[in-house]
Structure formats: C-alpha cells, structure tokens
Design a protein around this motif. Sequence first.
Motif, PDB file in Angstrom:
ATOM      1  N   PHE A 241       0.862  -1.168   0.000  1.00 24.86           N
ATOM      2  CA  PHE A 241       0.000   0.000   0.000  1.00 24.86           C
ATOM      3  C   PHE A 241       0.904   1.224   0.000  1.00 24.86           C
ATOM      4  CE2 PHE A 241      -4.561  -0.806   0.906  1.00 24.86           C
ATOM      5  CZ  PHE A 241      -4.531  -2.178   0.913  1.00 24.86           C
ATOM      6  N   ARG A 242       0.327   2.341  -0.338  1.00 23.49           N
ATOM      7  CA  ARG A 242       1.059   3.597  -0.203  1.00 23.49           C
ATOM      8  C   ARG A 242       0.132   4.676   0.322  1.00 23.49           C
ATOM      9  NH1 ARG A 242       2.270   5.538  -6.486  1.00 23.49           N
ATOM     10  NH2 ARG A 242       0.171   6.341  -6.948  1.00 23.49           N
ATOM     11  N   GLN A 243       0.732   5.666   0.928  1.00 24.95           N
ATOM     12  CA  GLN A 243      -0.066   6.760   1.476  1.00 24.95           C
ATOM     13  C   GLN A 243       0.708   8.060   1.428  1.00 24.95           C
ATOM     14  OE1 GLN A 243      -1.535   6.202   5.508  1.00 24.95           O
ATOM     15  NE2 GLN A 243      -3.284   7.524   5.061  1.00 24.95           N
ATOM     16  N   VAL A 244       0.035   9.075   0.963  1.00 20.76           N
ATOM     17  CA  VAL A 244       0.555  10.432   1.006  1.00 20.76           C
ATOM     18  C   VAL A 244      -0.084  11.111   2.201  1.00 20.76           C
ATOM     19  CG1 VAL A 244       0.686  12.633  -0.193  1.00 20.76           C
ATOM     20  CG2 VAL A 244       0.869  10.504  -1.489  1.00 20.76           C
ATOM     21  N   SER A 245       0.691  11.864   2.933  1.00 24.07           N
ATOM     22  CA  SER A 245       0.175  12.534   4.119  1.00 24.07           C
ATOM     23  C   SER A 245      -1.074  13.349   3.788  1.00 24.07           C
ATOM     24  CB  SER A 245       1.258  13.444   4.705  1.00 24.07           C
ATOM     25  OG  SER A 245       0.794  14.095   5.857  1.00 24.07           O
ATOM     26  N   GLY A 246      -2.127  13.109   4.540  1.00 24.10           N
ATOM     27  CA  GLY A 246      -3.353  13.843   4.332  1.00 24.10           C
ATOM     28  C   GLY A 246      -4.293  13.223   3.328  1.00 24.10           C
ATOM     29  N   LYS A 247      -3.858  12.131   2.723  1.00 23.87           N
ATOM     30  CA  LYS A 247      -4.700  11.447   1.736  1.00 23.87           C
ATOM     31  C   LYS A 247      -4.934  10.001   2.177  1.00 23.87           C
ATOM     32  CE  LYS A 247      -3.304  14.181  -2.276  1.00 23.87           C
ATOM     33  NZ  LYS A 247      -2.834  14.132  -3.686  1.00 23.87           N
ATOM     34  N   GLU A 248      -5.953   9.403   1.581  1.00 22.68           N
ATOM     35  CA  GLU A 248      -6.243   8.008   1.904  1.00 22.68           C
ATOM     36  C   GLU A 248      -5.166   7.085   1.338  1.00 22.68           C
ATOM     37  OE1 GLU A 248     -11.139   8.123   2.136  1.00 22.68           O
ATOM     38  OE2 GLU A 248     -10.110   6.678   0.858  1.00 22.68           O
ATOM     39  N   ARG A 249      -4.937   6.013   2.034  1.00 20.58           N
ATOM     40  CA  ARG A 249      -3.994   5.029   1.512  1.00 20.58           C
ATOM     41  C   ARG A 249      -4.626   4.314   0.323  1.00 20.58           C
ATOM     42  NH1 ARG A 249      -4.767   1.180   6.779  1.00 20.58           N
ATOM     43  NH2 ARG A 249      -6.693   0.134   6.109  1.00 20.58           N
TER      44      ARG A 249
ATOM     45  N   MET B 259       4.645   7.225   1.225  1.00 22.19           N
ATOM     46  CA  MET B 259       5.168   6.201   2.123  1.00 22.19           C
ATOM     47  C   MET B 259       4.599   4.870   1.639  1.00 22.19           C
ATOM     48  SD  MET B 259       7.073   5.822   4.866  1.00 22.19           S
ATOM     49  CE  MET B 259       6.955   7.250   5.940  1.00 22.19           C
ATOM     50  N   TYR B 260       5.471   3.914   1.447  1.00 20.09           N
ATOM     51  CA  TYR B 260       5.061   2.607   0.949  1.00 20.09           C
ATOM     52  C   TYR B 260       5.130   1.578   2.074  1.00 20.09           C
ATOM     53  CZ  TYR B 260       5.022   4.241  -3.864  1.00 20.09           C
ATOM     54  OH  TYR B 260       4.704   4.907  -5.028  1.00 20.09           O
ATOM     55  N   PHE B 261       4.051   0.814   2.202  1.00 21.89           N
ATOM     56  CA  PHE B 261       3.932  -0.162   3.274  1.00 21.89           C
ATOM     57  C   PHE B 261       3.803  -1.569   2.703  1.00 21.89           C
ATOM     58  CE2 PHE B 261       3.246   2.784   6.761  1.00 21.89           C
ATOM     59  CZ  PHE B 261       2.729   3.910   6.126  1.00 21.89           C
TER      60      PHE B 261
ATOM     61  N   GLN C 296       9.869   5.505   2.806  1.00 17.54           N
ATOM     62  CA  GLN C 296       9.521   6.692   2.013  1.00 17.54           C
ATOM     63  C   GLN C 296      10.124   6.607   0.622  1.00 17.54           C
ATOM     64  OE1 GLN C 296       7.492   9.304   2.797  1.00 17.54           O
ATOM     65  NE2 GLN C 296       7.836  10.136   0.735  1.00 17.54           N
ATOM     66  N   VAL C 297       9.318   6.899  -0.355  1.00 14.11           N
ATOM     67  CA  VAL C 297       9.768   7.032  -1.743  1.00 14.11           C
ATOM     68  C   VAL C 297       9.484   8.462  -2.174  1.00 14.11           C
ATOM     69  CG1 VAL C 297       9.365   6.335  -4.133  1.00 14.11           C
ATOM     70  CG2 VAL C 297       9.428   4.608  -2.313  1.00 14.11           C
ATOM     71  N   THR C 298      10.508   9.134  -2.626  1.00 19.51           N
ATOM     72  CA  THR C 298      10.373  10.520  -3.074  1.00 19.51           C
ATOM     73  C   THR C 298      10.883  10.622  -4.501  1.00 19.51           C
ATOM     74  OG1 THR C 298      10.683  11.341  -0.830  1.00 19.51           O
ATOM     75  CG2 THR C 298      10.976  12.914  -2.635  1.00 19.51           C
ATOM     76  N   VAL C 299      10.018  11.084  -5.384  1.00 14.15           N
ATOM     77  CA  VAL C 299      10.371  11.248  -6.784  1.00 14.15           C
ATOM     78  C   VAL C 299      10.377  12.735  -7.104  1.00 14.15           C
ATOM     79  CG1 VAL C 299       9.843  10.594  -9.167  1.00 14.15           C
ATOM     80  CG2 VAL C 299       9.245   9.048  -7.277  1.00 14.15           C
TER      81      VAL C 299
END
Length: 125
Positions: free
Chosen positions: A39-47, A94-96, A120-123
């Motif tokens: 799964f992945r999640q951006v802060s403030g958004k749904e996973r 963030m990848y889980f 964390q993955v940052t592009v």
Amino acid sequence: QVQLMESGGGSVQAGGSLRLDCSYSGPRSWYKNLCLGWFRQVSGKEREGVASIGLDGTTTFGDFAKGRFSISRDNEKITLKLDMNSLKIEDTAMYFCVATPSSSAPYCGTTPTYWGQGTQVTVSA
C-alpha cells in the motif's frame, strides 16, 4: 508473531527506478499461506493499494502501477519485492508492505492483517 520490514525506499528523479524489499519475521511455514502486497499513502490522503500477490501467484495492480510496477515473491527465500520503473512525481508516498493469511482479495483486503512501518519514496523532477 509476524513482523514485516520494508527497505529500498529513497529519492529518485522522475523516470528512474527503485526496488522495494519486504523482509519477513515469523513462522517460516506461514509464509506460503500469506497474501503479500504493498500500500502507499501520502500525508493527508487516503492510503491506496499498489500491488499484491496471492498464494497462487495471482497479482493485482492499481491502475497507476500497471505497466510500470512489478511484484514478486519467493516462498523458499522468504522474499517480497516491488520493482518500480518510470517513476513519476505523483508516486511520492510512504510505501507499506502488508500481509494477510489465506486471502485472495485484491491487495490482501482493504485492511490487511500485518503492516510494516513503511519506507519513504520521493520522486523529484
């Protein structure tokens, strides 16, 4: 007790590639009966579900991941990998790593049983 731990995250330029690994700690005999996924999640958004691979090797990918990401597992080596290619800025998250026993649901269900701490993955452009 099952524990999952992600590694391989980091920073990459758009168009680049990353491989995420998920290490497993728990009864070895359980592993082959786990649905495994990401799964992945951006802060403030749904996973959101990224990808999963079932007990029989069936894979599921989010629409955004199709054609760019691949998922693989090795039940003998107890490994799970997520290869991400042609990364986009919007893949930043963030990848889980997740796992659910005996599940055939996409992404191992809406709320998988076991979760890693995330990587964390940052592009960037």
